[in-house]
Write a protein that holds these residues in place. Sequence first.
Motif, PDB file in Angstrom:
ATOM      1  N   GLU A   1     -58.040-100.506  33.244  1.00  0.00           N
ATOM      2  CA  GLU A   1     -57.268 -99.787  32.222  1.00  0.00           C
ATOM      3  C   GLU A   1     -58.007 -98.530  31.769  1.00  0.00           C
ATOM      4  OE1 GLU A   1     -55.919-103.997  32.337  1.00  0.00           O
ATOM      5  OE2 GLU A   1     -57.901-103.038  32.287  1.00  0.00           O
ATOM      6  N   PHE A   2     -59.335 -98.623  31.689  1.00  0.00           N
ATOM      7  CA  PHE A   2     -60.123 -97.458  31.302  1.00  0.00           C
ATOM      8  C   PHE A   2     -60.005 -96.362  32.354  1.00  0.00           C
ATOM      9  CE2 PHE A   2     -64.086 -95.005  31.298  1.00  0.00           C
ATOM     10  CZ  PHE A   2     -64.084 -94.526  29.989  1.00  0.00           C
ATOM     11  N   ASP A   3     -60.165 -96.726  33.628  1.00  0.00           N
ATOM     12  CA  ASP A   3     -60.068 -95.749  34.709  1.00  0.00           C
ATOM     13  C   ASP A   3     -58.679 -95.109  34.735  1.00  0.00           C
ATOM     14  OD1 ASP A   3     -62.689 -96.336  35.378  1.00  0.00           O
ATOM     15  OD2 ASP A   3     -62.146 -97.644  37.059  1.00  0.00           O
ATOM     16  N   GLU A   4     -57.641 -95.908  34.503  1.00  0.00           N
ATOM     17  CA  GLU A   4     -56.276 -95.367  34.432  1.00  0.00           C
ATOM     18  C   GLU A   4     -56.136 -94.404  33.262  1.00  0.00           C
ATOM     19  OE1 GLU A   4     -53.654 -98.716  34.250  1.00  0.00           O
ATOM     20  OE2 GLU A   4     -53.759 -99.105  36.409  1.00  0.00           O
ATOM     21  N   ALA A   5     -56.726 -94.763  32.130  1.00  0.00           N
ATOM     22  CA  ALA A   5     -56.640 -93.900  30.950  1.00  0.00           C
ATOM     23  C   ALA A   5     -57.329 -92.565  31.204  1.00  0.00           C
ATOM     24  CB  ALA A   5     -57.267 -94.604  29.735  1.00  0.00           C
ATOM     25  N   VAL A   6     -58.509 -92.598  31.836  1.00  0.00           N
ATOM     26  CA  VAL A   6     -59.224 -91.354  32.147  1.00  0.00           C
ATOM     27  C   VAL A   6     -58.394 -90.500  33.096  1.00  0.00           C
ATOM     28  CG1 VAL A   6     -61.273 -90.388  33.278  1.00  0.00           C
ATOM     29  CG2 VAL A   6     -61.522 -92.294  31.669  1.00  0.00           C
ATOM     30  N   GLY A   7     -57.799 -91.125  34.117  1.00  0.00           N
ATOM     31  CA  GLY A   7     -56.935 -90.387  35.036  1.00  0.00           C
ATOM     32  C   GLY A   7     -55.742 -89.775  34.328  1.00  0.00           C
ATOM     33  N   PHE A   8     -55.165 -90.529  33.419  1.00  0.00           N
ATOM     34  CA  PHE A   8     -54.021 -90.045  32.633  1.00  0.00           C
ATOM     35  C   PHE A   8     -54.430 -88.842  31.784  1.00  0.00           C
ATOM     36  CE2 PHE A   8     -51.614 -90.323  28.580  1.00  0.00           C
ATOM     37  CZ  PHE A   8     -50.337 -90.084  29.067  1.00  0.00           C
ATOM     38  N   LEU A   9     -55.558 -88.947  31.096  1.00  0.00           N
ATOM     39  CA  LEU A   9     -56.026 -87.834  30.264  1.00  0.00           C
ATOM     40  C   LEU A   9     -56.284 -86.597  31.107  1.00  0.00           C
ATOM     41  CD1 LEU A   9     -58.503 -89.765  27.952  1.00  0.00           C
ATOM     42  CD2 LEU A   9     -56.223 -88.911  27.334  1.00  0.00           C
ATOM     43  N   ARG A  10     -56.904 -86.780  32.272  1.00  0.00           N
ATOM     44  CA  ARG A  10     -57.213 -85.642  33.151  1.00  0.00           C
ATOM     45  C   ARG A  10     -55.956 -85.002  33.714  1.00  0.00           C
ATOM     46  NH1 ARG A  10     -62.434 -88.511  36.065  1.00  0.00           N
ATOM     47  NH2 ARG A  10     -63.991 -87.649  34.641  1.00  0.00           N
ATOM     48  N   SER A  11     -54.853 -85.763  33.776  1.00  0.00           N
ATOM     49  CA  SER A  11     -53.607 -85.237  34.341  1.00  0.00           C
ATOM     50  C   SER A  11     -52.850 -84.354  33.360  1.00  0.00           C
ATOM     51  CB  SER A  11     -52.704 -86.390  34.781  1.00  0.00           C
ATOM     52  OG  SER A  11     -52.083 -87.018  33.655  1.00  0.00           O
ATOM     53  N   ARG A  12     -53.242 -84.364  32.118  1.00  0.00           N
ATOM     54  CA  ARG A  12     -52.493 -83.646  31.086  1.00  0.00           C
ATOM     55  C   ARG A  12     -53.166 -82.315  30.746  1.00  0.00           C
ATOM     56  NH1 ARG A  12     -48.415 -86.398  28.330  1.00  0.00           N
ATOM     57  NH2 ARG A  12     -48.683 -84.797  26.751  1.00  0.00           N
ATOM     58  N   GLU A  13     -52.371 -81.268  30.765  1.00  0.00           N
ATOM     59  CA  GLU A  13     -52.897 -79.944  30.447  1.00  0.00           C
ATOM     60  C   GLU A  13     -53.183 -79.787  28.959  1.00  0.00           C
ATOM     61  OE1 GLU A  13     -50.424 -76.859  32.016  1.00  0.00           O
ATOM     62  OE2 GLU A  13     -50.547 -77.625  34.072  1.00  0.00           O
ATOM     63  N   ASP A  14     -52.572 -80.625  28.120  1.00  0.00           N
ATOM     64  CA  ASP A  14     -52.755 -80.494  26.671  1.00  0.00           C
ATOM     65  C   ASP A  14     -53.901 -81.350  26.133  1.00  0.00           C
ATOM     66  OD1 ASP A  14     -51.445 -82.889  27.177  1.00  0.00           O
ATOM     67  OD2 ASP A  14     -50.079 -82.730  25.472  1.00  0.00           O
ATOM     68  N   VAL A  15     -54.693 -81.944  27.027  1.00  0.00           N
ATOM     69  CA  VAL A  15     -55.818 -82.777  26.612  1.00  0.00           C
ATOM     70  C   VAL A  15     -57.107 -82.124  27.100  1.00  0.00           C
ATOM     71  CG1 VAL A  15     -57.003 -84.981  26.979  1.00  0.00           C
ATOM     72  CG2 VAL A  15     -54.538 -84.949  26.565  1.00  0.00           C
ATOM     73  N   ARG A  16     -58.068 -81.971  26.201  1.00  0.00           N
ATOM     74  CA  ARG A  16     -59.375 -81.444  26.566  1.00  0.00           C
ATOM     75  C   ARG A  16     -60.417 -82.541  26.397  1.00  0.00           C
ATOM     76  NH1 ARG A  16     -62.226 -77.067  23.031  1.00  0.00           N
ATOM     77  NH2 ARG A  16     -64.076 -78.347  23.016  1.00  0.00           N
ATOM     78  N   ILE A  17     -60.931 -83.050  27.518  1.00  0.00           N
ATOM     79  CA  ILE A  17     -62.018 -84.027  27.468  1.00  0.00           C
ATOM     80  C   ILE A  17     -63.290 -83.268  27.122  1.00  0.00           C
ATOM     81  CG2 ILE A  17     -63.408 -85.643  28.810  1.00  0.00           C
ATOM     82  CD1 ILE A  17     -60.876 -86.337  30.405  1.00  0.00           C
ATOM     83  N   VAL A  18     -63.993 -83.753  26.088  1.00  0.00           N
ATOM     84  CA  VAL A  18     -65.173 -83.037  25.609  1.00  0.00           C
ATOM     85  C   VAL A  18     -66.480 -83.782  25.837  1.00  0.00           C
ATOM     86  CG1 VAL A  18     -63.934 -81.639  23.913  1.00  0.00           C
ATOM     87  CG2 VAL A  18     -64.782 -83.898  23.258  1.00  0.00           C
ATOM     88  N   TRP A  19     -66.402 -85.071  26.227  1.00  0.00           N
ATOM     89  CA  TRP A  19     -67.629 -85.840  26.423  1.00  0.00           C
ATOM     90  C   TRP A  19     -67.293 -87.076  27.237  1.00  0.00           C
ATOM     91  CZ3 TRP A  19     -70.807 -89.024  22.449  1.00  0.00           C
ATOM     92  CH2 TRP A  19     -72.180 -88.975  22.785  1.00  0.00           C
ATOM     93  N   GLY A  20     -68.003 -87.285  28.318  1.00  0.00           N
ATOM     94  CA  GLY A  20     -67.776 -88.461  29.124  1.00  0.00           C
ATOM     95  C   GLY A  20     -66.787 -88.195  30.249  1.00  0.00           C
ATOM     96  N   PRO A  21     -66.420 -89.287  30.939  1.00  0.00           N
ATOM     97  CA  PRO A  21     -66.763 -90.687  30.668  1.00  0.00           C
ATOM     98  C   PRO A  21     -68.263 -90.942  30.829  1.00  0.00           C
ATOM     99  CG  PRO A  21     -65.081 -90.522  32.402  1.00  0.00           C
ATOM    100  CD  PRO A  21     -65.549 -89.149  32.105  1.00  0.00           C
ATOM    101  N   LEU A  22     -68.794 -91.804  29.956  1.00  0.00           N
ATOM    102  CA  LEU A  22     -70.193 -92.181  30.031  1.00  0.00           C
ATOM    103  C   LEU A  22     -70.401 -93.541  29.404  1.00  0.00           C
ATOM    104  CD1 LEU A  22     -72.428 -90.394  27.387  1.00  0.00           C
ATOM    105  CD2 LEU A  22     -69.965 -90.574  27.180  1.00  0.00           C
ATOM    106  N   LYS A  23     -71.514 -94.164  29.788  1.00  0.00           N
ATOM    107  CA  LYS A  23     -71.898 -95.455  29.222  1.00  0.00           C
ATOM    108  C   LYS A  23     -72.765 -95.195  27.999  1.00  0.00           C
ATOM    109  CE  LYS A  23     -73.024-100.038  29.906  1.00  0.00           C
ATOM    110  NZ  LYS A  23     -72.164-101.058  29.404  1.00  0.00           N
ATOM    111  N   LEU A  24     -72.416 -95.799  26.880  1.00  0.00           N
ATOM    112  CA  LEU A  24     -73.184 -95.642  25.653  1.00  0.00           C
ATOM    113  C   LEU A  24     -74.115 -96.838  25.522  1.00  0.00           C
ATOM    114  CD1 LEU A  24     -70.320 -94.144  25.245  1.00  0.00           C
ATOM    115  CD2 LEU A  24     -71.013 -94.069  22.864  1.00  0.00           C
ATOM    116  N   ASP A  25     -75.387 -96.617  25.824  1.00  0.00           N
ATOM    117  CA  ASP A  25     -76.338 -97.723  25.763  1.00  0.00           C
ATOM    118  C   ASP A  25     -77.746 -97.178  25.558  1.00  0.00           C
ATOM    119  OD1 ASP A  25     -77.183 -96.744  28.241  1.00  0.00           O
ATOM    120  OD2 ASP A  25     -76.141 -98.301  29.372  1.00  0.00           O
ATOM    121  N   GLU A  26     -78.739 -98.052  25.697  1.00  0.00           N
ATOM    122  CA  GLU A  26     -80.112 -97.664  25.422  1.00  0.00           C
ATOM    123  C   GLU A  26     -80.615 -96.572  26.364  1.00  0.00           C
ATOM    124  OE1 GLU A  26     -79.045-100.816  25.797  1.00  0.00           O
ATOM    125  OE2 GLU A  26     -79.049-101.313  23.659  1.00  0.00           O
TER     126      GLU A  26
END
Length: 170
Positions: free
Chosen positions: A101-126
């Motif tokens: 579902e996460f991978d689908e969501a990232v693909g969906f966001l990248r497919s939209r011209e009105d969405v600007r990804i500003v950070w990630g995808p990334l793993k938040l950990d130590e």
Amino acid sequence: SNLDSGIPQAIQHMGIKVRDLDRSIRFNREVLGFEFRSRHEAGTHPAAPFGSAFLYLDDYHHQLAVFSVPEDWVEAESEDTCTRGDVGLHHLAFDVAGQKEFDEAVGFLRSREDVRIVWGPLKLDESNGLWGGHEGVYFLNPDGNRIEIFHGSDLFPGSRPAWPAKGAAR
């Protein structure tokens, strides 16, 4: 992507920017019944040179992330369009069911011209000094508010506070 009506998710946490970290921790514990998870002093993480605290209501690591920002700090923040001197919303986070579902969501966001990804995808950990143990992606809504989509947050079973017992009439 087969996401034709948005990303299926649940609201999981929010981040807010405040002036006084101690005051905010106290308010959210005493008035809203949050429990304290952890506090990080200013400068302990290179991407977050302000103080932060994490508070929880259930088994997730946190439902509330609080970031203290000095009133006179106007340096632009790298992850979004807001200046660090502002108070209010820092980000709103939505949890999806799993990796697919996460991978689908990232693909969906990248497919939209009105969405600007500003950070990630990334793993938040130590490994990068971030907290939560999950994989996330951050993007902006049309007004520049940051939104996080993530999956796989650290869980702390049995850490639920006794909300009803705190203020319930007996």
